[in-house]
Design a protein around this motif. Structure first.
Motif, mmCIF file in Angstrom:
data_model
loop_
_atom_site.group_PDB
_atom_site.id
_atom_site.type_symbol
_atom_site.label_atom_id
_atom_site.label_comp_id
_atom_site.label_asym_id
_atom_site.label_seq_id
_atom_site.Cartn_x
_atom_site.Cartn_y
_atom_site.Cartn_z
ATOM 1 N N LYS A 12 39.618 36.547 28.561
ATOM 2 C CA LYS A 12 38.988 37.487 29.479
ATOM 3 C C LYS A 12 38.296 36.667 30.559
ATOM 4 O O LYS A 12 37.724 35.618 30.279
ATOM 5 N N TRP A 14 35.555 37.052 33.864
ATOM 6 C CA TRP A 14 34.643 37.876 34.629
ATOM 7 C C TRP A 14 33.686 36.999 35.409
ATOM 8 O O TRP A 14 33.530 35.821 35.122
ATOM 9 N N ASP A 24 37.572 42.922 34.875
ATOM 10 C CA ASP A 24 38.715 43.831 34.941
ATOM 11 C C ASP A 24 38.317 45.311 34.938
ATOM 12 O O ASP A 24 38.913 46.116 35.649
ATOM 13 N N TYR A 27 36.783 46.294 38.296
ATOM 14 C CA TYR A 27 37.872 46.167 39.268
ATOM 15 C C TYR A 27 38.773 47.402 39.196
ATOM 16 O O TYR A 27 39.100 48.017 40.216
ATOM 17 N N ASP A 28 39.161 47.774 37.972
ATOM 18 C CA ASP A 28 40.034 48.930 37.773
ATOM 19 C C ASP A 28 39.360 50.211 38.265
ATOM 20 O O ASP A 28 39.990 51.031 38.945
ATOM 21 N N TYR A 94 38.802 38.742 43.700
ATOM 22 C CA TYR A 94 38.900 38.761 42.243
ATOM 23 C C TYR A 94 40.359 38.836 41.799
ATOM 24 O O TYR A 94 40.783 38.112 40.909
ATOM 25 N N ARG A 95 41.135 39.727 42.442
ATOM 26 C CA ARG A 95 42.553 39.873 42.076
ATOM 27 C C ARG A 95 43.303 38.559 42.301
ATOM 28 O O ARG A 95 44.043 38.100 41.432
ATOM 29 N N ARG A 98 42.100 35.981 39.700
ATOM 30 C CA ARG A 98 42.595 36.320 38.360
ATOM 31 C C ARG A 98 44.084 35.970 38.219
ATOM 32 O O ARG A 98 44.500 35.421 37.212
ATOM 33 N N GLU A 102 45.425 33.182 35.690
ATOM 34 C CA GLU A 102 46.421 33.559 34.685
ATOM 35 C C GLU A 102 47.601 32.581 34.707
ATOM 36 O O GLU A 102 48.034 32.104 33.661
#
Length: 120
Positions: A12, A14, A24, A27-28, A94-95, A98, A102
């Motif tokens: 995770k 953040w 997440d 963000y969502d 952030y996107r 991330r 990843e």
């Protein structure tokens, strides 16, 4: 079948500032507000009460020091919420972060762990 014995990478990510600031979940939620134009409807889509979503947004705003939403009071159009330009920039950053994280973590996992070695 077969997936239940597969070892995989889990993590995770953040942003933190004396407590979780952004990840997440927020963000969502903001992404849905941007698409729908309503915090209430966005919260309902993810099974969160409006009050909990409102408290979450306010807590994040307090930690970040800038507003995430502009709220429009009811009336003929029924009101709604709009993501601020600062929130939109945070979401984009952030996107991108991330996605890059990843990819880097997957490469590191592949470098250090061989599935055959893990299964013994």
């Amino acid at each position: 079948m077969g997936d239940e014995n597969c070892v995989r990478l889990a993590y995770k990510i953040w942003l933190d500032n004396n407590g979780k600031v952004f990840g997440d979940g927020p963000y969502d939620l903001l992404l849905r507000v941007e698409q729908i134009g309503s915090l209430s409807k966005a919260a309902a889509e993810i099974g969160m009460s409006y009050n909990k979503a409102w408290r979450l947004i306010r807590a994040i705003e307090d930690r970040l020091g800038f507003p995430l939403l502009k709220c429009k009071v009811g009336g003929a159009s029924g009101g709604g919420s709009e993501v601020t330009s600062q929130a939109r920039r945070l979401m984009q950053q952030y996107r991108a972060f991330r996605e890059e994280a990843e990819n880097a973590l997957e490469l590191l996992y592949a470098k250090h762990f061989n599935e055959k070695e893990i299964k013994g």
